[in-house]
Structure formats: C-alpha cells, structure tokens
Design a protein around this motif. Structure first.
Motif, short mmCIF file in Angstrom:
data_model
loop_
_atom_site.label_atom_id
_atom_site.label_comp_id
_atom_site.label_asym_id
_atom_site.label_seq_id
_atom_site.Cartn_x
_atom_site.Cartn_y
_atom_site.Cartn_z
N GLY A 147 2.77 -19.96 -3.69
CA GLY A 147 2.26 -19.39 -2.45
C GLY A 147 0.75 -19.28 -2.51
N SER A 148 0.12 -19.33 -1.33
CA SER A 148 -1.35 -19.31 -1.30
C SER A 148 -1.94 -17.92 -1.04
N ALA A 149 -1.11 -16.97 -0.63
CA ALA A 149 -1.63 -15.64 -0.24
C ALA A 149 -1.85 -14.79 -1.48
N THR A 150 -2.97 -14.99 -2.14
CA THR A 150 -3.23 -14.31 -3.40
C THR A 150 -3.39 -12.80 -3.23
N GLY A 151 -3.92 -12.37 -2.11
CA GLY A 151 -4.05 -10.93 -1.87
C GLY A 151 -2.68 -10.27 -1.79
N VAL A 160 -3.30 -2.32 8.20
CA VAL A 160 -3.43 -1.60 6.94
C VAL A 160 -3.09 -2.54 5.77
N GLY A 161 -4.00 -2.60 4.81
CA GLY A 161 -3.77 -3.45 3.64
C GLY A 161 -4.25 -4.88 3.79
N SER A 162 -4.61 -5.28 5.01
CA SER A 162 -5.11 -6.65 5.20
C SER A 162 -6.49 -6.76 4.58
N ILE A 203 -9.60 -3.96 4.27
CA ILE A 203 -10.27 -3.63 3.01
C ILE A 203 -11.77 -3.88 3.13
N LEU A 204 -12.13 -5.00 3.75
CA LEU A 204 -13.54 -5.33 3.91
C LEU A 204 -14.26 -4.32 4.79
N ALA A 205 -13.60 -3.89 5.87
CA ALA A 205 -14.21 -2.91 6.76
C ALA A 205 -14.52 -1.62 5.99
N ARG A 206 -13.58 -1.17 5.20
CA ARG A 206 -13.79 0.05 4.41
C ARG A 206 -14.90 -0.14 3.38
N GLN A 226 -10.79 -4.75 -9.80
CA GLN A 226 -11.09 -4.19 -8.49
C GLN A 226 -9.97 -4.48 -7.50
N MET A 227 -9.42 -5.69 -7.53
CA MET A 227 -8.32 -6.02 -6.64
C MET A 227 -7.08 -5.19 -6.96
N ILE A 228 -6.84 -4.96 -8.24
CA ILE A 228 -5.71 -4.11 -8.64
C ILE A 228 -5.92 -2.68 -8.14
N ALA A 229 -7.16 -2.19 -8.26
CA ALA A 229 -7.46 -0.83 -7.80
C ALA A 229 -7.24 -0.70 -6.30
N ASP A 230 -7.67 -1.70 -5.54
CA ASP A 230 -7.48 -1.66 -4.09
C ASP A 230 -5.99 -1.65 -3.73
N ALA A 231 -5.22 -2.50 -4.41
CA ALA A 231 -3.79 -2.57 -4.13
C ALA A 231 -3.08 -1.29 -4.57
N SER A 232 -3.56 -0.68 -5.63
CA SER A 232 -2.93 0.53 -6.16
C SER A 232 -3.08 1.72 -5.22
N VAL A 233 -4.13 1.71 -4.42
CA VAL A 233 -4.31 2.78 -3.44
C VAL A 233 -3.12 2.85 -2.49
N ARG A 234 -2.61 1.68 -2.14
CA ARG A 234 -1.46 1.62 -1.21
C ARG A 234 -0.12 1.67 -1.95
#
Length: 330
Positions: free
Chosen positions: A89-93, A141-143, A147-150, A296-304
């Motif tokens: 899959g290509s959706a790495t986020g 939420v979570g897109s 994340i960029l807006a925040r 950093q990506m793990i931290a962002d995902a962990s918030v949710r």
C-alpha cells in the motif's frame, strides 16, 4: 548387427537428440512467467508517481512482476494489505497509524519526507498570526492536512484554541469551501495549490518548512517481509529505479506528468513543470528517512492511538531492504 541396422539406429539417435535440443531452445526462448502483485494507491499524485513510472517503463516486469495498481482511499490501502487483498500500500501515514495501534505492518520505503502541501489563505490574510479567530479546513482528524495545520500554528506560536480547525473533506471539497469563504485557510496539496494561487488565493508558506514526514512510499505486512523477502526486494528495486529516473531526467518526468497516469487536473500542460520543480527534487534517492522523522511520526500517531506502551521505530519502519538495494544501485 548389419550395416543398415547401424545406420537406422544412428539416425534415430540423432533425431532424438535433435528433439531434445529443439525443446530446450523453445523453453529457453519462452517468456518467463510473471508473479502477480497487487498494490493499493491512495491517489494518482506526485507521491505515487514512481509506481506508475515503474510500471510504464517496465521496471516491474524486468523484475518478473505483473503489477496491478488499484486506486482507493488511503486507509483502504492499508486495510487491503493487512487483509491480503493487496501485497503493498502507498498510504504510509495510515500505515504508521495502524502500526502504532498494533497492526503487523511496516513502512519499508519513502518517496519523500517533504509534504507537498502549501498553506493557502484568503487574499487579505498575509501571515499565520492573522489566523487567530479564523477557520482552517482540513481533510479530517488524523489526516496529514490536519497534522500540518496544527504544526504550522504551533511553529508560529498561535494557540490551537484560538483557531477553528474544521474537517471539510477531500482536497477539492476543501478548496471549494475556501472559494466560498466558508473557511479562511487550508493546507492544499499540489497541483491544487497552483490552481489556488492562479485564482488569487495567497500562499503563506510551504508545510515542508515546518514539518517533515514520509509522504508516499511502500508499506507491507511483517508476514511479507519474513516469508517473501525476495518479492519485496524486487518491488523495492523497481521503485527505487523509478524514483532515480524521475530525479535525474527532468524532461522525461515533466512529460510523464502531462500524461494520463498522474492526476494534475484539467490543464496538466500548464502545471506539469511547476509540479515537478516543487516535488521532483525532494524525492529521496535512498528511499529512507532519519530516525528523528520516524520518531516524530510515531509521536503524532500516538496522540490519537494512545498505545499502552511506547512504540519503537522498528515496530513501525523497516528500511533494511531499501537501504541494501540503494547501496547497490548506480
């Protein structure tokens, strides 16, 4: 045995030998059977461009692969991969979010670490500071856009409670909301960002100036990595060849962007060069990102996701095959 009998036996032996030789020649010349591979793509965008280049230029086929590219929603690319409907899959986020939540999936290749988003605002807004009391539209939420807006607000010390971040939907819907003045700003992705600027909206900044994350690439299951490493290697090698071709051959890449593979909107001729200049140079030759970006990506995902235990990079990312192949490619 008579002389005639010896001749007959000799002739028969020659014919049998000739028959075996002919069969061997035919087998050697027969087309190699290709391995069928299905891949889920989140969009026909610049970050999935290497998939299409690898297919169009025959890089997948040279690896013995018959690849089917299937466009679907981002989260569906990961769900399909986890369910074995697709192998990649290509959706790495989305893959990072799934892995942080405990799914057996890994990001194994990155196309870029620079989000192809710009913050576009109404013409009268000239800075992030002026977004206080305003509305920002995102994909939800979570897109990545959310994340960029925040991140943009935090980088400019604008408290989140002073701005309304709205889930306005896909990029084209968000842009329609911007045009209708329902929202005051939005992180928009190429090529829509160029369309917006041409129609009078203001680019305040590039999201890559304040945030780095994997955008585009390959995600697959841990089962694929352990049970079919040769197949994974072939896919990664074809993708890296495509990425390097895009970076090294500007003329080819721009012409490719004008074609049917990547969706650049109604007038690809007009924006193809602009899209390439903004996106192409940011593609990663080695297909991997730093430990800092991984954390950093793990931290962002962990918030949710709120995992019970801290999640380590090796539980989400595995660039081992990509790094090995990158070192061998010229």
């Amino acid at each position: 045995m008579t002389r005639t009998g010896q001749i007959i036996i000799s002739v028969l032996a020659s014919l049998v030998l000739l028959g075996f030789t002919s069969v061997s020649a035919l087998c050697a010349g027969a087309p190699e059977k290709l391995t069928r591979v299905r891949m889920g793509l989140a969009a026909r965008s610049t970050t999935t461009m290497p998939y299409f280049v690898a297919k169009e230029r025959g890089f997948f086929r040279e690896e013995g692969l018959d690849v089917e590219l299937i466009v679907m929603q981002a989260i569906q690319t990961i769900q399909a991969t986890l369910g074995n409907t697709t192998q990649f899959g290509s959706a790495t986020g989305s893959a990072v979010s799934a892995a942080v939540s405990g799914a057996n999936i890994r990001v194994i290749l990155a196309v870029t670490d620079q989000p192809s988003f710009d913050l576009l605002t109404q013409p009268n807004i000239t800075s992030v500071q002026q977004l206080r009391g305003k509305k920002i539209g995102t994909g939800g939420v979570g897109s990545l856009a959310e994340i960029l807006a925040r991140r943009i607000l935090a980088a400019h010390k604008v408290p989140l409670e002073e701005v309304a971040i709205l889930a306005t939907g896909p990029s084209h819907v968000t842009y329609a909301a911007l045009k209708a003045k329902v929202i005051d700003a939005a992180p928009l992705q190429m090529p829509l960002t160029f369309t917006a600027q041409d129609e009078g909206f203001r680019k305040v900044l590039s999201a890559a100036d304040v945030y780095r994350s994997v955008q585009g690439g390959l995600a697959t299951t841990t089962t694929m990595l352990t049970e079919q490493p040769e197949l994974v290697t072939k896919v990664v090698r074809a993708m890296l060849r495509a990425i390097r071709l895009i970076k090294s051959d500007r003329k080819y890449a721009i012409e490719f962007l004008k074609g049917p593979w990547v969706d650049l909107g109604k007038d690809p001729e007009k924006v193809a060069a602009r899209v390439y200049e903004a996106a192409g140079p940011a593609f990663l030759d080695d297909g991997a990102v730093s430990d800092e970006i991984q954390r950093q990506m793990i931290a962002d995902a962990s918030v949710r996701a709120k995992p019970k235990q801290p999640v380590l990079p090796e539980q989400v990312f595995d660039f081992s095959i990509t790094r090995k192949i990158s070192a061998t490619l010229k």
